[in-house]
Motif scaffolding. Sequence first.
Motif, PDB file in Angstrom:
ATOM      1  N   GLU A  38      67.203   9.846  45.577  1.00 33.18           N
ATOM      2  CA  GLU A  38      67.545  11.264  45.737  1.00 33.18           C
ATOM      3  C   GLU A  38      69.063  11.445  45.748  1.00 33.18           C
ATOM      4  O   GLU A  38      69.591  12.390  45.153  1.00 33.18           O
ATOM      5  CB  GLU A  38      66.939  11.782  47.046  1.00 33.18           C
ATOM      6  CG  GLU A  38      67.035  13.290  47.232  1.00 33.18           C
ATOM      7  CD  GLU A  38      65.947  14.046  46.489  1.00 33.18           C
ATOM      8  OE1 GLU A  38      66.116  15.258  46.291  1.00 33.18           O
ATOM      9  OE2 GLU A  38      64.925  13.421  46.125  1.00 33.18           O
ATOM     10  N   ASN A  39      69.765  10.553  46.422  1.00 37.23           N
ATOM     11  CA  ASN A  39      71.219  10.634  46.506  1.00 37.23           C
ATOM     12  C   ASN A  39      71.865  10.430  45.138  1.00 37.23           C
ATOM     13  O   ASN A  39      72.817  11.126  44.771  1.00 37.23           O
ATOM     14  CB  ASN A  39      71.743   9.594  47.490  1.00 37.23           C
ATOM     15  CG  ASN A  39      73.229   9.764  47.771  1.00 37.23           C
ATOM     16  OD1 ASN A  39      73.672  10.835  48.151  1.00 37.23           O
ATOM     17  ND2 ASN A  39      73.991   8.707  47.578  1.00 37.23           N
ATOM     18  N   GLN A  40      71.358   9.493  44.348  1.00 37.74           N
ATOM     19  CA  GLN A  40      71.895   9.258  43.012  1.00 37.74           C
ATOM     20  C   GLN A  40      71.660  10.462  42.108  1.00 37.74           C
ATOM     21  O   GLN A  40      72.554  10.891  41.376  1.00 37.74           O
ATOM     22  CB  GLN A  40      71.263   8.007  42.401  1.00 37.74           C
ATOM     23  CG  GLN A  40      71.750   6.705  43.015  1.00 37.74           C
ATOM     24  CD  GLN A  40      70.999   5.496  42.483  1.00 37.74           C
ATOM     25  OE1 GLN A  40      69.778   5.512  42.371  1.00 37.74           O
ATOM     26  NE2 GLN A  40      71.718   4.450  42.147  1.00 37.74           N
ATOM     27  N   ILE A  41      70.440  11.014  42.157  1.00 37.68           N
ATOM     28  CA  ILE A  41      70.119  12.174  41.330  1.00 37.68           C
ATOM     29  C   ILE A  41      70.988  13.369  41.723  1.00 37.68           C
ATOM     30  O   ILE A  41      71.454  14.124  40.866  1.00 37.68           O
ATOM     31  CB  ILE A  41      68.621  12.514  41.447  1.00 37.68           C
ATOM     32  CG1 ILE A  41      67.799  11.430  40.737  1.00 37.68           C
ATOM     33  CG2 ILE A  41      68.318  13.886  40.848  1.00 37.68           C
ATOM     34  CD1 ILE A  41      66.303  11.585  40.875  1.00 37.68           C
ATOM     35  N   ASP A  42      71.232  13.535  43.008  1.00 37.90           N
ATOM     36  CA  ASP A  42      72.115  14.598  43.473  1.00 37.90           C
ATOM     37  C   ASP A  42      73.529  14.390  42.916  1.00 37.90           C
ATOM     38  O   ASP A  42      74.199  15.336  42.496  1.00 37.90           O
ATOM     39  CB  ASP A  42      72.137  14.631  44.994  1.00 37.90           C
ATOM     40  CG  ASP A  42      72.878  15.842  45.537  1.00 37.90           C
ATOM     41  OD1 ASP A  42      72.486  16.977  45.197  1.00 37.90           O
ATOM     42  OD2 ASP A  42      73.847  15.672  46.302  1.00 37.90           O
ATOM     43  N   ASN A  43      73.985  13.135  42.895  1.00 35.03           N
ATOM     44  CA  ASN A  43      75.303  12.825  42.340  1.00 35.03           C
ATOM     45  C   ASN A  43      75.354  13.055  40.829  1.00 35.03           C
ATOM     46  O   ASN A  43      76.356  13.551  40.298  1.00 35.03           O
ATOM     47  CB  ASN A  43      75.683  11.382  42.661  1.00 35.03           C
ATOM     48  CG  ASN A  43      76.119  11.196  44.095  1.00 35.03           C
ATOM     49  OD1 ASN A  43      76.573  12.134  44.739  1.00 35.03           O
ATOM     50  ND2 ASN A  43      75.979   9.992  44.612  1.00 35.03           N
ATOM     51  N   PHE A  44      74.274  12.668  40.121  1.00 37.51           N
ATOM     52  CA  PHE A  44      74.221  12.932  38.683  1.00 37.51           C
ATOM     53  C   PHE A  44      74.386  14.432  38.425  1.00 37.51           C
ATOM     54  O   PHE A  44      75.138  14.849  37.545  1.00 37.51           O
ATOM     55  CB  PHE A  44      72.883  12.476  38.089  1.00 37.51           C
ATOM     56  CG  PHE A  44      72.621  11.008  38.173  1.00 37.51           C
ATOM     57  CD1 PHE A  44      73.656  10.091  38.247  1.00 37.51           C
ATOM     58  CD2 PHE A  44      71.314  10.525  38.177  1.00 37.51           C
ATOM     59  CE1 PHE A  44      73.401   8.718  38.321  1.00 37.51           C
ATOM     60  CE2 PHE A  44      71.044   9.170  38.244  1.00 37.51           C
ATOM     61  CZ  PHE A  44      72.087   8.276  38.314  1.00 37.51           C
ATOM     62  N   THR A  45      73.671  15.223  39.215  1.00 38.83           N
ATOM     63  CA  THR A  45      73.709  16.676  39.054  1.00 38.83           C
ATOM     64  C   THR A  45      75.105  17.225  39.335  1.00 38.83           C
ATOM     65  O   THR A  45      75.622  18.065  38.592  1.00 38.83           O
ATOM     66  CB  THR A  45      72.683  17.337  39.989  1.00 38.83           C
ATOM     67  OG1 THR A  45      71.375  16.812  39.699  1.00 38.83           O
ATOM     68  CG2 THR A  45      72.656  18.841  39.806  1.00 38.83           C
ATOM     69  N   ASN A  46      75.729  16.740  40.392  1.00 40.33           N
ATOM     70  CA  ASN A  46      77.079  17.199  40.737  1.00 40.33           C
ATOM     71  C   ASN A  46      78.099  16.853  39.659  1.00 40.33           C
ATOM     72  O   ASN A  46      79.092  17.551  39.472  1.00 40.33           O
ATOM     73  CB  ASN A  46      77.529  16.588  42.066  1.00 40.33           C
ATOM     74  CG  ASN A  46      76.850  17.234  43.252  1.00 40.33           C
ATOM     75  OD1 ASN A  46      76.293  18.323  43.146  1.00 40.33           O
ATOM     76  ND2 ASN A  46      76.879  16.558  44.384  1.00 40.33           N
ATOM     77  N   GLY A  47      77.861  15.761  38.947  1.00 34.69           N
ATOM     78  CA  GLY A  47      78.808  15.310  37.942  1.00 34.69           C
ATOM     79  C   GLY A  47      78.641  15.947  36.578  1.00 34.69           C
ATOM     80  O   GLY A  47      79.357  15.592  35.637  1.00 34.69           O
ATOM     81  N   MET A  48      77.704  16.905  36.439  1.00 33.00           N
ATOM     82  CA  MET A  48      77.419  17.493  35.130  1.00 33.00           C
ATOM     83  C   MET A  48      78.305  18.702  34.834  1.00 33.00           C
ATOM     84  O   MET A  48      78.677  19.456  35.729  1.00 33.00           O
ATOM     85  CB  MET A  48      75.941  17.883  35.031  1.00 33.00           C
ATOM     86  CG  MET A  48      74.980  16.726  35.241  1.00 33.00           C
ATOM     87  SD  MET A  48      73.278  17.102  34.798  1.00 33.00           S
ATOM     88  CE  MET A  48      73.300  16.765  33.033  1.00 33.00           C
TER      89      MET A  48
END
Length: 362
Positions: A82-92
């Motif tokens: 969940e934390n990685q996916i949240d980071n992926f989203t923030n980096g878009m």
Amino acid sequence: AAGSDEPVAVRTATKKKGFVKKHFMHLKRRMGMSSKPTSKWRPVQTDEHRMTVVERFPKTQAEKQLLMDAFKTNKFMQNYTENQIDNFTNGMDKVLYKAGDVIIRQGDTGSVMYIVTFGEVDVSTVEQGNICNLAPGSLFGELAIIHDAKRTATITVWSKGPCTCWSLQGSTFKNIIKATVESRIFACKTFPRNSSLFAQATEESLTRMGKIVRDMSYKKGDYIIRQGYVGMSFYLLVKGTVRITKNMPAGVEKRICELGIGGTFGELALTETFTDGRRQANVIAMDDVVCMQLGKDGYHCMLREMNLHSESSDWARVNLSELLLAGPEKPPFEDLSRVDLVGLGSFGWVDLVAHGDKTFAL
């Protein structure tokens, strides 16, 4: 530009004064993908072991949820935390295309993955022509990033109108993965030292442990372990508090103790024969909890490395070179029976398998 992974795109939010300087760095030239990330991105540590990416481009809650759902439903991305996916989203970053624009061209080097949020795109290959259309919520371009491969298809904006996508740089993606592994290694080097179980562990062993554990998140009241269930994992607590209880007659749960950050649990069912491999107590999250989970095979492998396994079987002491059989004859794969785990690496493992009275390292 057509055929480029770095299209000239309208980024409406960049009109906000000072936004680009503080939160967004646009890479002006197209970047080839390599195994070593080149982005200047640096993680920000927000708690004991988790990392987070500062949001580079503002998103509405609906947009963010759509992006996260796209990652979670993609078969190649859904196993990230969940934390990685949240980071992926923030980096878009948000990019706009007009009808007919080529977002990805088959055979090009891939350096960006995308999620469609408005409009549609057509997927085609030289060999098969048009294959399908991708609607909002679809993720594409991820395979070239994950596998460092060439683009396998061409993605073109549909002819009916414009299209909005969110893009994630491959370098940012890899940096997030790298930061996650580094934070796990840091936690494994720090917290297990408090446990007598890992007091004799070497730096190398704990580093390897950090590469094979996985993050598990729990909400207040969740049962991480239930008494009587077969034990398959060992846990290291890196955030929050858990309560240990025992089931008593008449459905009463007796409180045994509570564990905080650095606490370990779950090993009893993995190492003691008298438990029949079953959990001897409940472990309940008292607040938001994050644990690092190590599977049964990985746990035993770690103990063997540290010479702490009290139940090592004879084969565990055999030199690996003695297990590698020479000769042209190889038994059919389906005829092999798995005996145990020999060793674990960052991306795979070695099993001890048997065929009749012969053993192999597979």
